[in-house]
Design an enzyme around this catalytic site. Structure first.
Site, PDB file in Angstrom:
ATOM      1  N   GLU A  72      64.179   2.606  41.492  1.00 59.60           N
ATOM      2  CA  GLU A  72      64.907   3.301  40.430  1.00 59.60           C
ATOM      3  C   GLU A  72      66.342   2.797  40.341  1.00 59.60           C
ATOM      4  O   GLU A  72      66.873   2.609  39.240  1.00 59.60           O
ATOM      5  CB  GLU A  72      64.879   4.815  40.667  1.00 59.60           C
ATOM      6  CG  GLU A  72      63.523   5.466  40.444  1.00 59.60           C
ATOM      7  CD  GLU A  72      62.969   5.209  39.060  1.00 59.60           C
ATOM      8  OE1 GLU A  72      63.730   5.311  38.077  1.00 59.60           O
ATOM      9  OE2 GLU A  72      61.780   4.886  38.958  1.00 59.60           O
ATOM     10  N   HIS A 126      61.917  -2.070  34.788  1.00 58.76           N
ATOM     11  CA  HIS A 126      60.802  -1.819  35.710  1.00 58.76           C
ATOM     12  C   HIS A 126      59.740  -2.921  35.560  1.00 58.76           C
ATOM     13  O   HIS A 126      59.220  -3.450  36.552  1.00 58.76           O
ATOM     14  CB  HIS A 126      60.157  -0.462  35.420  1.00 58.76           C
ATOM     15  CG  HIS A 126      60.766   0.674  36.170  1.00 58.76           C
ATOM     16  ND1 HIS A 126      61.016   0.640  37.522  1.00 58.76           N
ATOM     17  CD2 HIS A 126      61.180   1.907  35.745  1.00 58.76           C
ATOM     18  CE1 HIS A 126      61.540   1.793  37.914  1.00 58.76           C
ATOM     19  NE2 HIS A 126      61.658   2.576  36.848  1.00 58.76           N
ATOM     20  N   HIS A 178      65.889   0.682  30.899  1.00 57.48           N
ATOM     21  CA  HIS A 178      65.457   1.049  32.257  1.00 57.48           C
ATOM     22  C   HIS A 178      63.971   0.759  32.451  1.00 57.48           C
ATOM     23  O   HIS A 178      63.560   0.171  33.460  1.00 57.48           O
ATOM     24  CB  HIS A 178      65.748   2.537  32.487  1.00 57.48           C
ATOM     25  CG  HIS A 178      65.249   3.077  33.790  1.00 57.48           C
ATOM     26  ND1 HIS A 178      66.046   3.188  34.911  1.00 57.48           N
ATOM     27  CD2 HIS A 178      64.026   3.544  34.156  1.00 57.48           C
ATOM     28  CE1 HIS A 178      65.338   3.698  35.900  1.00 57.48           C
ATOM     29  NE2 HIS A 178      64.106   3.934  35.460  1.00 57.48           N
ATOM     30  N   GLU A 179      63.157   1.151  31.469  1.00 59.42           N
ATOM     31  CA  GLU A 179      61.708   0.935  31.575  1.00 59.42           C
ATOM     32  C   GLU A 179      61.358  -0.553  31.473  1.00 59.42           C
ATOM     33  O   GLU A 179      60.478  -1.046  32.184  1.00 59.42           O
ATOM     34  CB  GLU A 179      60.979   1.744  30.499  1.00 59.42           C
ATOM     35  CG  GLU A 179      61.227   3.240  30.548  1.00 59.42           C
ATOM     36  CD  GLU A 179      60.947   3.862  31.910  1.00 59.42           C
ATOM     37  OE1 GLU A 179      60.139   3.313  32.682  1.00 59.42           O
ATOM     38  OE2 GLU A 179      61.564   4.899  32.214  1.00 59.42           O
TER      39      GLU A 179
END
Length: 294
Positions: free
Chosen positions: A226, A147, A143-144
């Protein structure tokens, strides 16, 4: 106390740098900051300038506000696994290897920050490492990394810069109009009614009001990124791992990261309404993944 000192130091640095820039523009280009055009330039300098200075300082601030320690040489199998996992995901996402750090916090959370894809940081809390399985941690890291791959830090900075510019500009225009009307002097002074305690009081009032409304725009874009980061993680490690990680996060308390770091954490704070949240409700994020929105 450390966070307060860092906040004050950062804002002081922003004011000093932007004041120098304004003086250069006035001297070199002869810009009249009393006109609407000059006021818009003034607003853009402080609106975008403050946002981008914060972006360039974000990694440094993140390390100091959370106490995150970058893994230079792995000291154990857990740190070695973290580095290897982020390296594999970064290669798959076609981005340079970010710095990987661990910060001491009982709260299960993680964040990514940095001024660019070439200078990024992924940090995870000790609480996350203790409370999650390897598959769940792998999903959080993905997930990071997503980003970073999506350029979310720069995108949100640009949005914040636009919003800041219009808040600064409109607050002064409306305050000037009201101030001129109260003085019965529609023609006198600068076009936006600069000067006087009443004017500056009105500017502060309208900056607070317009800033609160503008925050809704920033929160909206933050929530959308997100969803995109969740989708990116699903592509990197599979949707089931990301869903499991979100379910685990739903069991914990709301994020304890400070306001400047909040939007970059995988988990946000709860609010009375979704409009005021930087992160979508976890159940909505899970539903999006289950419906194949990635």
């Amino acid at each position: 106390m450390k966070r307060i000192v860092l906040f004050l130091a950062t804002n002081l640095a922003v004011l000093v740098v932007l004041s120098i820039v304004m003086n250069i523009i006035m001297t070199v280009f002869g810009v009249d900051f009393g006109s609407y055009t000059g006021l818009l330039i003034f607003a853009a300098i402080f609106g975008f300038g403050g946002a981008f200075i914060s972006l360039f300082l974000s990694k440094w601030m993140a390390k100091r506000s959370t106490g995150a320690k970058v893994i230079q040489q792995p000291r154990n199998d857990a740190e070695r696994w973290l580095l290897d996992t982020v390296r594999k995901q970064s290669q798959k996402a076609s981005i340079p290897m970010p710095e990987v750090a661990i910060y001491d916090s009982p709260e299960p959370n993680a964040f990514a920050t940095g001024a660019s894809k070439n200078s990024s940081l992924v940090a995870v809390s000790t609480g996350l490492l203790r409370s999650m399985s390897k598959d769940e941690v792998e999903a959080v890291l993905a997930h990071e990394v997503s980003h970073i791959a999506n350029g979310d830090m720069v995108t949100l900075t640009l949005i914040q810069g636009v919003v800041n510019t219009f808040v600064i500009f409109l607050a002064r225009v409306v305050a000037g109009l009201i101030n001129n009307a109260l003085r019965g002097n529609q023609q006198g002074g600068s076009h936006h009614g600069g000067g006087g305690f009443v004017y500056f009081g009105l500017v502060i009032l309208f900056e607070v009001l317009f800033g609160a409304l503008a925050s809704l725009i920033v929160f909206y874009f933050s929530r959308q990124r997100e969803y995109r980061a969740d989708a990116g993680a699903a592509r990197l490690v599979g949707p089931n791992k990301m869903i499991a990680a979100l379910q685990r996060l739903a069991q914990g308390k709301e994020s304890q990261l400070d306001d400047k770091m909040l939007a970059f954490g995988i988990k946000g704070k709860l609010a009375k309404g979704e409009l005021m949240m930087t992160h979508p409700p976890i159940e909505k994020r899970i539903a999006a993944l289950r419906h194949g929105s990635y």
